[in-house]
Write a protein that holds these residues in place. Structure first.
Motif, PDB file in Angstrom:
ATOM      1  N   ASN A  34       0.802  -1.222   0.000  1.00  0.00           N
ATOM      2  CA  ASN A  34       0.000   0.000   0.000  1.00  0.00           C
ATOM      3  C   ASN A  34       0.834   1.272   0.000  1.00  0.00           C
ATOM      4  N   ALA A  35       2.131   1.100  -0.102  1.00  0.00           N
ATOM      5  CA  ALA A  35       3.006   2.273  -0.085  1.00  0.00           C
ATOM      6  C   ALA A  35       2.882   3.041  -1.400  1.00  0.00           C
ATOM      7  N   ASP A  36       2.968   4.359  -1.287  1.00  0.00           N
ATOM      8  CA  ASP A  36       2.934   5.222  -2.465  1.00  0.00           C
ATOM      9  C   ASP A  36       4.314   5.331  -3.086  1.00  0.00           C
ATOM     10  N   ILE A  37       4.373   5.298  -4.388  1.00  0.00           N
ATOM     11  CA  ILE A  37       5.615   5.708  -5.031  1.00  0.00           C
ATOM     12  C   ILE A  37       5.263   6.773  -6.062  1.00  0.00           C
ATOM     13  N   ASN A  38       6.201   7.656  -6.363  1.00  0.00           N
ATOM     14  CA  ASN A  38       5.870   8.722  -7.298  1.00  0.00           C
ATOM     15  C   ASN A  38       6.026   8.252  -8.740  1.00  0.00           C
ATOM     16  N   PHE A  39       5.591   9.088  -9.633  1.00  0.00           N
ATOM     17  CA  PHE A  39       5.528   8.704 -11.035  1.00  0.00           C
ATOM     18  C   PHE A  39       6.901   8.342 -11.595  1.00  0.00           C
ATOM     19  N   GLU A  40       7.905   9.141 -11.200  1.00  0.00           N
ATOM     20  CA  GLU A  40       9.260   8.895 -11.688  1.00  0.00           C
ATOM     21  C   GLU A  40       9.765   7.515 -11.264  1.00  0.00           C
TER      22      GLU A  40
END
Ligand code: GDP
Ligand code: MG
Length: 370
Positions: A34-40
């Motif tokens: 469920n961790a967010d990662i950014n687009f890059e």
């Protein structure tokens, strides 16, 4: 910056999240599903799996899937809404239709004369709306009684000085029975004794509850005579039509409904038709009730000659052997022989029916009453 969870990324790409997590560990990152990662980061990660995660690419992929879905559903394309105006006598149905036509049709085709073909085609913000010219529940019921339901939206006209009356209630019942959404046009708001709030109150008894009171019925205050609120009403019609996602297959042989028909001295039988499915073309062999023919010519609501009629667009059709009846279903068939046989069979059936039922009330008489 935009972010995405590992779970979502997995769903979008069909890569098992556990594989994504493992790859992230290779990068030295300990993250849960469920961790967010950014687009890059997502882009870099997906590269490892042979993806080029360009945002635009994602979008166009979605579009492509949508398009394929539509095509497999029979090439369904959006079609304009067909609207019937209903309400109690003298509440302003005819005046409202006139107001709509005047503000929309005339403005567009300066000086152009609108042909009477039983339905009007107007445009609002580049979108087409079709109005059946004959208001009233008799017409609606007569069409429905013959198995035709051409109406997508009912505009219920209620005079603000008179309130809910018997035919208002009848109209509500008809629309409900047909499963057609109702937009309420509270008319005559220019009158000193107009009481639009009372109309709203009265209509709640019939299940038409305005949005501001927690319901989902759209109410628009109008003055048909003074041309007030017409644009808002049209906007609301388009809004409701959008929600309905009206679609039709444009490619199949045409099926439609006769909305009016008469014998013209010069041109022979003339029928106004609204195509519901497919595209009607000049040269098509057609059957409607007990009559058949070949489409010799077609005219749109502005009297312009047209070669074809797509779903919802009303046209006048020349080429029937005899005058069909309003409410008859028009069908395109393969050849003249089939057409003739189908029409004859239908005629026989009608004759049998006539013998047992009382004198027929003509639809025209019903129209006159309104
Ligand atoms: P229909 O029987 O529902 O078709 O009603 P009509 O359109 O024939 O209108 C009945 C009467 O009400 C006519 O005299 C119209 O001029 C009048 N009328 C219609 N709309 C309005 C309005 O917005 N304001 C006022 N004051 N009169 C209206
Ligand atoms: Mg009228």
């Amino acid at each position: 910056p935009e972010k995405i969870t590992i779970k979502e990324l997995g769903q979008k790409t069909n890569i098992e999240p556990v594989k994504l997590i493992k790859k992230l560990i290779d990068f030295g990152l300990m993250l849960n599903i469920n961790a967010d990662i950014n687009f890059e980061s997502a882009k870099r990660l997906l590269k490892e799996f042979g993806f080029e995660a360009e945002k635009e690419e994602e979008e166009s992929k979605e579009k492509l899937v949508k398009k394929i879905k539509e095509e497999s559903a029979g090439n369904l394309k959006p079609r304009p809404p067909v609207v019937t105006v209903m309400g109690h006598v003298d509440h302003g149905k005819t005046t409202l239709l006139d107001a709509i036509r005047e503000t929309r049709v005339a403005a567009q085709e300066a000086g152009g004369i609108t042909q009477h073909i039983g339905a009007s085609q107007i445009e609002k913000d580049g979108k087409i709306i079709i109005f059946l010219d004959t208001p009233g529940h008799e017409a609606f019921t007569a069409l429905r009684a013959r198995g035709a339901s051409v109406t997508d939206i009912v505009v219920l006209v209620v005079a603000a000085d008179d309130g809910v009356m018997p035919q208002t209630i009848e109209a509500i019942n008809h629309a409900k029975a047909a499963g057609v959404p109702i937009i309420v046009a509270v008319n005559k708001i220019d009158k000193p004794d107009a009481n639009p709030e009372k109309v709203k109150q009265q209509l709640t008894e019939y299940g038409l509850i305005p949005e501001e009171w927690g319901g989902d019925t759209i109410f628009v205050n109008v003055s048909a005579r003074n041309r007030i609120g017409i644009d808002q009403l049209l906007e609301m019609i388009l809004l409701v039509a959008d929600m309905q996602e009206l679609k039709a297959d444009y490619d199949s042989p045409a099926v439609g409904v006769i909305i009016e028909a008469k014998l013209d001295k010069g041109r022979g039988p003339v029928a106004s038709v609204i195509v519901q499915k497919g595209t009607l073309k000049v040269g098509d062999i057609i059957v409607a009730g007990g009559t058949w023919g070949k489409v010799r010519a077609m005219f749109d609501s502005r009297g312009k000659i047209v070669k074809e009629a797509t779903p919802s667009i009303p046209v006048e059709v020349i080429g029937f052997e005899e005058v069909p009846v309003a409410g008859d279903i028009l069908k395109v068939v393969v050849d003249e022989k089939t057409a003739r046989e189908m029409a004859e069979k239908e005629k026989e059936l009608l004759k049998e029916k006539e013998d047992i039922t009382s004198p027929k009330v003509s639809l025209e008489k019903l129209f006159d009453k309104i």
